[in-house]
Design a protein around this motif. Structure first.
Motif, PDB file in Angstrom:
ATOM      1  N   SER A  17       0.847  -1.316   0.062  1.00 18.87           N
ATOM      2  CA  SER A  17       0.218   0.066   0.144  1.00 18.87           C
ATOM      3  C   SER A  17       0.497   1.231   0.126  1.00 18.87           C
ATOM      4  O   SER A  17       0.592   2.131  -0.618  1.00 18.87           O
ATOM      5  N   SER A  54      -1.475  -4.454  -2.549  1.00 17.96           N
ATOM      6  CA  SER A  54      -1.911  -3.998  -1.865  1.00 17.96           C
ATOM      7  C   SER A  54      -3.139  -2.621  -2.310  1.00 17.96           C
ATOM      8  O   SER A  54      -2.475  -2.314  -2.955  1.00 17.96           O
ATOM      9  N   GLY A  55      -3.581  -2.061  -1.709  1.00 20.31           N
ATOM     10  CA  GLY A  55      -4.049  -0.318  -1.756  1.00 20.31           C
ATOM     11  C   GLY A  55      -5.526  -0.288  -1.837  1.00 20.31           C
ATOM     12  O   GLY A  55      -6.245   0.865  -1.868  1.00 20.31           O
TER      13      GLY A  55
END
Length: 369
Positions: A17, A54-55
């Motif tokens: 992220s 991710s994120g």
């Protein structure tokens, strides 16, 4: 040049992220485009790419006016629900510039521990690669509960690499390599290669990432490297801006050497992707049969049952001292087992019917720990 990197045909890349978003949430377009430019060029060159990204939660913070990553699960799920669409849409647009199609694959632990789900996950990823698409994998944060979460996408990436039989795993972070300690502290040195556990002795891997929007840190990346190299997959750990150099085989970041052989993929997932829902206590004869002779576990060898599990759940098999010796998928509910303990399958079949002439844990669904 790292030959194992330049010769890899199927590559799993994981990005965190903090490497995709701003500290306050929201996707950083320049960072996304830089990553996609690197991966798109690989795909154009004929190499297969799986991106574990991710994120989603971080991308959902700003639209929901959340100042920081929420701590409670419900708000995390809400942020993921908003952010996942933004994330995959951004990737789809960026990869389209290179003429490539993306496919979203959201996974939970159940998708890799139950036989039918595991096969479905494998078939989906395999078909996307066959169709020359780029699978983009993430944990299904919108439905995952604390009990059925992978915990971090570093671990998920290592398990996906094993699932698709990858030739290389690249872990991209906000740190350029594995260091002996905090890179900002005097005396810390960069580790260029890891051949085994001995090279990690005394290494301080610290805690969570710098930006405060992710769940992992160096500790989860080292554990992911252990998982992947244990499956015979080399790993490169480096910073996201160095992705192009790393994938070109340059000596950037830290290179983790793989083990010599690969175990069976599904059992490898069972060992590393699951959390046991209960424990079966074995007598010495059953321990010897399961561990020494690789036999299935029968009711006659079980002395006690702990936990509230259902058929198909992972359970640990423990010896007389309570130490786990194996993990397997159980064929009975916990409430069924107490009345079966210590009895042979032929006795149970005669008393209760042929449905009870089956193993508690079949050897094909069992991995030694």
């Amino acid at each position: 040049m790292r030959e194992a990197v330049t010769s890899a045909r199927r590559i799993v890349v994981k990005i965190g992220s903090s490497s995709l978003t701003t500290a306050t949430g929201g996707l950083d377009d320049a960072r996304v485009d830089a990553l996609v430019d690197t991966l798109g060029a690989l795909r154009t060159a004929g190499r297969e790419v799986v991106l574990v990204s991710s994120g989603a939660i971080a991308a959902g913070l700003a639209p929901l006016r959340l100042p920081r990553r929420p701590r409670d699960l419900a708000t995390q799920q809400a942020a993921a629900s908003v952010g996942q669409g933004l994330l995959i849409g951004r990737y789809a647009t960026a990869f389209a510039r290179h003429g490539h199609t993306v496919g979203q694959v959201l996974l939970t632990v159940d998708d890799v521990t139950r036989r039918a789900h595991y096969r479905n996950a494998y078939r989906t990823l395999r078909k996307l690669l066959d169709l020359r698409a780029v699978p983009i994998v993430n944990e299904n944060d919108t439905v995952a509960t604390d009990e059925i979460r992978f915990g971090d996408n570093d671990r998920l990436a290592a398990l996906v690499a094993a699932l698709v039989d990858a030739d290389l795993l690249v872990l991209l972070s906000d740190v350029d390599a594995l260091w002996t300690g905090d890179p900002a502290r005097p005396g810390s040195t960069r580790i260029t290669e890891v051949h085994g556990e001995g090279d990690l002795a005394g290494v301080d891997v610290g805690g969570a990432g710098r930006a405060g929007v992710g769940t992992g840190g160096m500790v989860t990346k080292v554990e992911a490297a252990r998982i992947a190299t244990g499956f015979g997959i080399p790993v490169v750990l480096t910073a996201a801006p160095l992705a192009g150099a790393a994938l070109a085989g340059e000596a950037v970041g830290t290179y983790f050497h793989p083990s010599a052989r690969r175990p069976a993929a599904r059992l490898f997932w069972l060992a590393h992707a699951t959390a046991p829902r209960g424990r079966l206590h074995l007598d010495p004869g059953a321990v010897q049969a399961v561990v020494g002779r690789r036999k299935s576990l029968l009711p006659a060898g079980i002395t006690a049952v702990d936990g509230a599990f259902t058929a198909g759940d992972p359970v640990d098999l423990v010896d007389t001292a309570g130490a786990p010796v194996a993990r397997g998928l159980v064929n009975y509910d916990a409430v069924e087992l107490p009345g079966l303990l210590g009895r042979s399958t032929s006795e149970l079949a005669a008393a209760l019917g042929p449905a009870y002439e089956r193993e508690v844990v079949h050897r094909d669904d069992l991995v030694l720990l």
